[in-house]
Scaffold this active site. Structure first.
Site, PDB file in Angstrom:
ATOM      1  N   HIS A   1       7.189  49.415  71.187  1.00  0.00           N
ATOM      2  CA  HIS A   1       6.384  50.018  70.129  1.00  0.00           C
ATOM      3  C   HIS A   1       6.491  51.540  70.168  1.00  0.00           C
ATOM      4  O   HIS A   1       6.566  52.198  69.123  1.00  0.00           O
ATOM      5  CB  HIS A   1       4.921  49.596  70.272  1.00  0.00           C
ATOM      6  CG  HIS A   1       4.660  48.185  69.849  1.00  0.00           C
ATOM      7  ND1 HIS A   1       5.114  47.100  70.552  1.00  0.00           N
ATOM      8  CD2 HIS A   1       3.971  47.683  68.784  1.00  0.00           C
ATOM      9  CE1 HIS A   1       4.728  45.982  69.949  1.00  0.00           C
ATOM     10  NE2 HIS A   1       4.039  46.314  68.877  1.00  0.00           N
TER      11      HIS A   1
ATOM     12  N   HIS B   1       1.170  47.735  78.304  1.00  0.00           N
ATOM     13  CA  HIS B   1       2.168  48.578  78.962  1.00  0.00           C
ATOM     14  C   HIS B   1       1.478  49.532  79.925  1.00  0.00           C
ATOM     15  O   HIS B   1       0.304  49.872  79.757  1.00  0.00           O
ATOM     16  CB  HIS B   1       2.965  49.390  77.940  1.00  0.00           C
ATOM     17  CG  HIS B   1       3.949  48.570  77.161  1.00  0.00           C
ATOM     18  ND1 HIS B   1       5.135  48.127  77.691  1.00  0.00           N
ATOM     19  CD2 HIS B   1       3.921  48.137  75.878  1.00  0.00           C
ATOM     20  CE1 HIS B   1       5.801  47.446  76.775  1.00  0.00           C
ATOM     21  NE2 HIS B   1       5.073  47.421  75.669  1.00  0.00           N
TER      22      HIS B   1
END
Length: 245
Positions: A112, A164
Site C-alpha cells: 500500500h 505492517h
C-alpha cells in the site's frame, strides 16, 4: 483508488488546460488529449514496475506481519525456542484460506505504501510539468500536497491496523518514490513536455491569425486595382486629346 485518482487527476488537468487555452484563444485540444493518454500509459508502465519490485521483495524477505500469531496461531507445544529462528511450525487456525496464511509472511515492504507513494509522486510530477494556469498560484501546490497527504494517510493506516511494521511502511514509501521519479524522468519528461503542445499551438495560432489578415488586405488590394484602372484610363484620355490637338 490509485487508478481512479489517477484518471480523475489527468482529466482535471486536461480540463483546466483547455479552459486556460480557451481564454487565450489557442487550439490544442487534440494534442492535450494525446498527452493525457500518454500520461496514463506511462503511469501503467510504472505501476507494473512497482508491482514487480514489490512482489520480488515480499517473497524474498518473507517477514512476518504484526498480526501473524493471531491469524496463524502456531502450535507452540511442539516448538523448541532454543533452536533460534523457528522455520518449522504448524498453523492451527483453520478459519483462513491458504492465500491469507501465505500473505501473513509477506510484510516487507508495504504494498500500500509503495503504490500510494508511486501514484502521489507521479501525479505530483505530472501536475508540475503539465498544468499551466495563470489565474491561480496556489492551485498546483494544493493538488500536489493533497496527493502526498493521501499517500501518507494510506501508509499510516497500515501501521494502525497492525498490518505492517513501521520499517515496512518507510521502505515502501522510499521504493514508491524512487520508481515514480525514475519512470517519470526517463519517460514523462520526454513524452509529456509542454514544448510539444506549445509548438502545435503556435502553428495553429499563426494560421488562425494569418487568415483574418489576408481578408483585411483584400479591400485595400481591390482599391489599388481600381486606382490603377483609373490611372490607365486617364493616361489614354490625355493621349487621345494630344493627338486631336
Amino acid at each position: 483508488m490509485a487508478f481512479g485518482i489517477t484518471s480523475i487527476t489527468l482529466i482535471t488537468v486536461d480540463i483546466l488546460n483547455r479552459l486556460e487555452k480557451k481564454n487565450k484563444k489557442k487550439r490544442c485540444l487534440s494534442a492535450d488529449t494525446r498527452v493525457c493518454l500518454k500520461g496514463f500509459g506511462i503511469f501503467l508502465f510504472g505501476f507494473a514496475i512497482a508491482q514487480l519490485f514489490n512482489e520480488v521483495l515480499k517473497n524474498a524477505v518473507g517477514r512476518l506481519r504484526p498480526h501473524f500469531f493471531d491469524v496463524c496461531r502456531p502450535n507452540v507445544f511442539f516448538i523448541n525456542c532454543s533452536e533460534g529462528y523457528i522455520t518449522n511450525y504448524t498453523c492451527t487456525n483453520r478459519e483462513h484460506s491458504a492465500t491469507i496464511l501465505r500473505n501473513i509472511r509477506q510484510s516487507f515492504p508495504s504494498g500500500h505504501a509503495v503504490f500510494s507513494m508511486f501514484t502521489a509522486m507521479y501525479l505530483a510530477l505530472y501536475i508540475q510539468i503539465r498544468l499551466n494556469i495563470s489565474y491561480s498560484l496556489i492551485l498546483k501546490p494544493t493538488f500536489q500536497a493533497g496527493l502526498l497527504l493521501l499517500s501518507l494517510l494510506c501508509s499510516a493506516s497500515r501501521i494502525t491496523d497492525h498490518m505492517h511494521h513501521c520499517s515496512d511502511v518507510i521502505a515502501g514509501l522510499i521504493l514508491g518514490f524512487i520508481v515514480a521519479c525514475a519512470v517519470f524522468y526517463s519517460l514523462g519528461t520526454k513524452y509529456l513536455n509542454n514544448h510539444n503542445g506549445d509548438s502545435i499551438c503556435s502553428s495553429d495560432d499563426i494560421e488562425e491569425n494569418s487568415v483574418p489578415a489576408s481578408k483585411e488586405c483584400q479591400i485595400p488590394l481591390q482599391l489599388l486595382h481600381e486606382k490603377s484602372k483609373c490611372t490607365r484610363l486617364k493616361s489614354k484620355t490625355l493621349t487621345s486629346s494630344s493627338l486631336i490637338v
